[in-house]
Design an enzyme around this catalytic site. Structure first.
Site, short mmCIF file in Angstrom:
data_model
loop_
_atom_site.label_atom_id
_atom_site.label_comp_id
_atom_site.label_asym_id
_atom_site.label_seq_id
_atom_site.Cartn_x
_atom_site.Cartn_y
_atom_site.Cartn_z
N GLY A 14 32.27 22.81 53.74
CA GLY A 14 33.25 22.49 52.57
C GLY A 14 33.99 23.63 52.28
N VAL A 26 37.63 40.51 56.37
CA VAL A 26 37.16 40.65 57.68
C VAL A 26 38.26 41.51 58.36
CG1 VAL A 26 36.23 39.52 59.69
CG2 VAL A 26 35.30 39.11 57.33
N VAL A 27 39.40 40.78 58.57
CA VAL A 27 40.34 41.30 59.29
C VAL A 27 40.63 42.65 58.97
CG1 VAL A 27 42.81 41.05 59.98
CG2 VAL A 27 41.22 38.87 59.84
N ARG A 75 33.62 19.70 59.60
CA ARG A 75 32.32 19.51 59.89
C ARG A 75 32.06 19.07 61.37
NH1 ARG A 75 32.47 18.21 53.94
NH2 ARG A 75 31.26 19.95 53.07
N GLY A 105 28.60 27.47 54.36
CA GLY A 105 27.48 27.39 53.47
C GLY A 105 26.22 27.31 54.16
N ASP A 106 25.08 26.73 53.66
CA ASP A 106 23.66 26.91 54.66
C ASP A 106 23.86 26.13 55.87
OD1 ASP A 106 23.56 24.53 53.15
OD2 ASP A 106 21.68 24.93 52.38
N GLY A 107 24.45 24.72 55.82
CA GLY A 107 24.62 24.26 57.10
C GLY A 107 25.10 25.02 58.11
N THR A 129 30.95 28.74 49.59
CA THR A 129 30.53 27.52 49.06
C THR A 129 30.52 27.44 47.54
OG1 THR A 129 29.18 25.32 48.95
CG2 THR A 129 28.05 27.64 49.19
N ASP A 131 28.86 25.41 45.74
CA ASP A 131 27.54 25.00 45.12
C ASP A 131 26.67 25.97 44.64
OD1 ASP A 131 28.57 22.50 46.12
OD2 ASP A 131 27.54 22.72 48.02
N ASP A 133 24.40 27.60 46.31
CA ASP A 133 22.97 26.98 46.44
C ASP A 133 22.34 27.73 47.64
OD1 ASP A 133 24.47 26.23 48.52
OD2 ASP A 133 24.06 24.04 48.52
N GLY A 174 28.22 19.88 43.67
CA GLY A 174 27.14 20.86 43.97
C GLY A 174 26.01 20.20 44.66
N ARG A 215 22.49 13.52 12.70
CA ARG A 215 23.06 14.88 11.97
C ARG A 215 24.71 14.75 11.84
NH1 ARG A 215 20.11 16.88 16.19
NH2 ARG A 215 21.97 17.80 17.04
N SER A 219 30.69 12.43 18.84
CA SER A 219 30.89 12.30 20.26
C SER A 219 29.87 13.35 21.00
CB SER A 219 32.19 12.75 20.61
OG SER A 219 32.45 13.99 20.20
P1 ADP Z 1 28.03 23.68 54.58
O1 ADP Z 1 28.20 25.03 55.48
O2 ADP Z 1 29.01 23.90 53.46
O3 ADP Z 1 26.88 23.72 54.21
P2 ADP Z 1 27.58 21.60 56.48
O4 ADP Z 1 26.26 21.37 56.00
O5 ADP Z 1 28.46 20.28 56.28
O6 ADP Z 1 28.44 22.57 55.37
O7 ADP Z 1 27.67 22.12 57.53
C1 ADP Z 1 28.98 22.50 58.51
C2 ADP Z 1 28.73 22.53 60.01
O8 ADP Z 1 27.72 23.44 60.35
C3 ADP Z 1 28.16 21.11 60.22
O9 ADP Z 1 29.17 20.22 60.40
C4 ADP Z 1 27.72 21.55 61.63
O10 ADP Z 1 28.64 21.46 62.63
C5 ADP Z 1 26.96 22.84 61.56
N1 ADP Z 1 25.65 22.81 60.97
C6 ADP Z 1 25.05 22.28 60.07
N2 ADP Z 1 23.70 22.04 60.35
C7 ADP Z 1 23.36 22.28 61.38
C8 ADP Z 1 22.30 22.60 62.07
N3 ADP Z 1 21.02 22.36 61.65
N4 ADP Z 1 22.45 22.80 63.54
C9 ADP Z 1 23.39 23.12 63.97
N5 ADP Z 1 24.86 22.84 63.47
C10 ADP Z 1 24.56 22.55 62.27
O1 F6P Z 2 29.43 21.72 49.67
C1 F6P Z 2 30.58 21.67 48.80
C2 F6P Z 2 30.75 20.28 48.39
O2 F6P Z 2 32.00 20.25 47.80
C3 F6P Z 2 29.48 19.59 47.59
O3 F6P Z 2 29.64 20.15 46.15
C4 F6P Z 2 29.95 18.06 47.89
O4 F6P Z 2 28.45 17.20 47.57
C5 F6P Z 2 30.32 17.98 49.21
O5 F6P Z 2 30.85 19.34 49.63
C6 F6P Z 2 31.32 16.98 49.42
O6 F6P Z 2 31.87 17.07 50.79
P1 F6P Z 2 33.33 16.27 51.25
O7 F6P Z 2 34.39 17.34 51.19
O8 F6P Z 2 32.86 15.84 52.66
O9 F6P Z 2 33.45 15.00 50.40
#
Ligand code: ADP
Ligand code: F6P
Length: 332
Positions: A14, A26-27, A75, A105-107, A129, A131, A133, A174, A215, A219
């Site tokens: 995201g 970075v650049v 993604r 993010g963590d993904g 991100t 979030d 998180d 989030g 009290r 709203s």
């Molecule tokens: P975020 O990085 O914001 O948490 P996502 O969870 O959607 O977002 O992850 C982004 C991309 O990272 C995924 O579409 C995928 O390409 C890669 N990714 C996420 N989790 C894994 C995983 N367990 N193994 C390999 N690639 C992953």
């Molecule tokens: O990780 C960022 C985020 O905006 C989350 O808060 C939300 O759950 C998700 O991405 C929404 O993803 P998408 O852009 O695929 O609807």
């Protein structure tokens, strides 16, 4: 180990306000060290497709104030597969890229960890991100801006809520984290905050509204994190309205929270972590994330970023509970 000479940078997952400021840092850091830089378009999708473009100091002019990401993001299903990551590694090698910075993010970090360990790619992560998180950093890039955006909306909703004596259930983003809800709810003076870290307590929500009414409150604002219940704020509102007579509305703030010009904190954080990321790569670090700890930066092993909770000094968990306590006292 040979020194890094050519850095690749991409944004993934995201988007978050401040990603552009991180790309810029970075650049500019790489250029200042005489390193070549390549931008990879659309995250891991572009890495697998070989969608690369050269970047220099001028390619990142006038972007520090822009939301979104000039490199685009995605993604990418293919990156979950070993074959996808093998293609990515081959593309990096054929472009001569010997160090990779991933802002996401963590993904994205889970994918990056696999790429780094399976293919010996020198790779570092920068937490981007909304979030907030991710373990190992006080805040993630984009969180403060998202909070400010949601807060502006909540202030506006409060006007209409009090004119109509209504209860508003406001859903914020989030994913499985309540961080945005907690900060927005505290800063927006919400009467209640519902977060995924705690089970939905319908008794408590009803009791807060009833006590407030006694009290003289007419709203109420209940901030609900999207991950707090299946069905989010709509589901929570239904549960409460089955028990109490309510004139209520649900407002889902949605993707507006992802856009907009980054707040000063996010621009500064992105600049700090972008510089630290290139310096870490140049020092031979790999399979790590750069995180903020006060005014310092931390080097955190990538697996820790999704396996652990809180900050390196362990205070983030405590802050969650403390904010909930503060919000409940001050919002009553
Ligand atoms: P975020 O990085 O914001 O948490 P996502 O969870 O959607 O977002 O992850 C982004 C991309 O990272 C995924 O579409 C995928 O390409 C890669 N990714 C996420 N989790 C894994 C995983 N367990 N193994 C390999 N690639 C992953
Ligand atoms: O990780 C960022 C985020 O905006 C989350 O808060 C939300 O759950 C998700 O991405 C929404 O993803 P998408 O852009 O695929 O609807």
């Amino acid at each position: 180990m040979a020194a890094v000479r050519h850095i690749g940078v991409l944004t993934s997952g995201g988007d978050a306000p401040g990603m552009n400021a991180a790309i810029r840092a970075v650049v500019r850091t790489a250029v200042a060290r005489g390193l070549k830089v390549t931008g990879i378009v659309r995250g891991y999708t572009g890495l697998i497709a070989g969608d690369f473009r050269p970047l220099d100091a001028r390619s990142v002019s006038n972007i520090i104030q822009l939301g979104g990401t000039i490199l685009k993001t995605s993604r990418c299903q293919e990156f979950f597969e070993p074959e996808g990551r093998a293609k990515a590694s081959a593309n990096l090698a054929s472009a001569g890229i010997d160090g990779l910075v991933v802002i996401g993010g963590d993904g994205s970090f889970q994918g990056l960890h696999l790429l780094a360990t399976e293919h010996d790619v020198l790779a570092v992560g920068v937490p981007g991100t909304i979030d907030n998180d991710i373990y190992g950093t006080d805040f993630t890039i984009g969180f403060h801006t998202a909070v400010n955006t949601a807060l502006e909306s909540i202030d506006k909703i409060r006007d209409t809520s009090s004119s109509h004596d209504r209860v508003f259930f406001i859903e914020v983003m989030g994913r499985s984290s309540g961080a945005i809800a907690l900060v927005v709810g505290t800063a927006g003076g919400a009467e209640e905050i519902v977060i995924p870290e705690k089970p939905v307590d319908v008794d408590r929500l009803c009791a807060t509204i009833e006590a407030g009414r006694r009290r003289g409150k007419e709203s109420f604002i209940v901030v609900v994190a999207e991950g707090a219940a299946d069905g989010g704020a709509t589901a929570v509102a239904e549960l409460v309205s089955e028990r109490l007579a309510l004139d209520y509305r649900v407002s889902i703030l949605g993707h507006v929270q992802r856009g907009g010009s980054p707040a000063s904190y996010d621009r500064t954080l992105a600049s700090r972590l972008g510089v630290a990321a290139v310096e870490a790569l140049a020092a031979g670090e790999t399979d790590v994330m750069l995180g903020a700890d006060g005014w310092g930066t931390e080097i955190v092993p990538l697996p820790d970023t999704w396996e652990k909770r809180g900050t390196v000094s362990g205070k983030k968990e405590d802050l969650t509970l403390e904010l909930l306590r503060v919000a409940r006292i001050t919002g009553s």
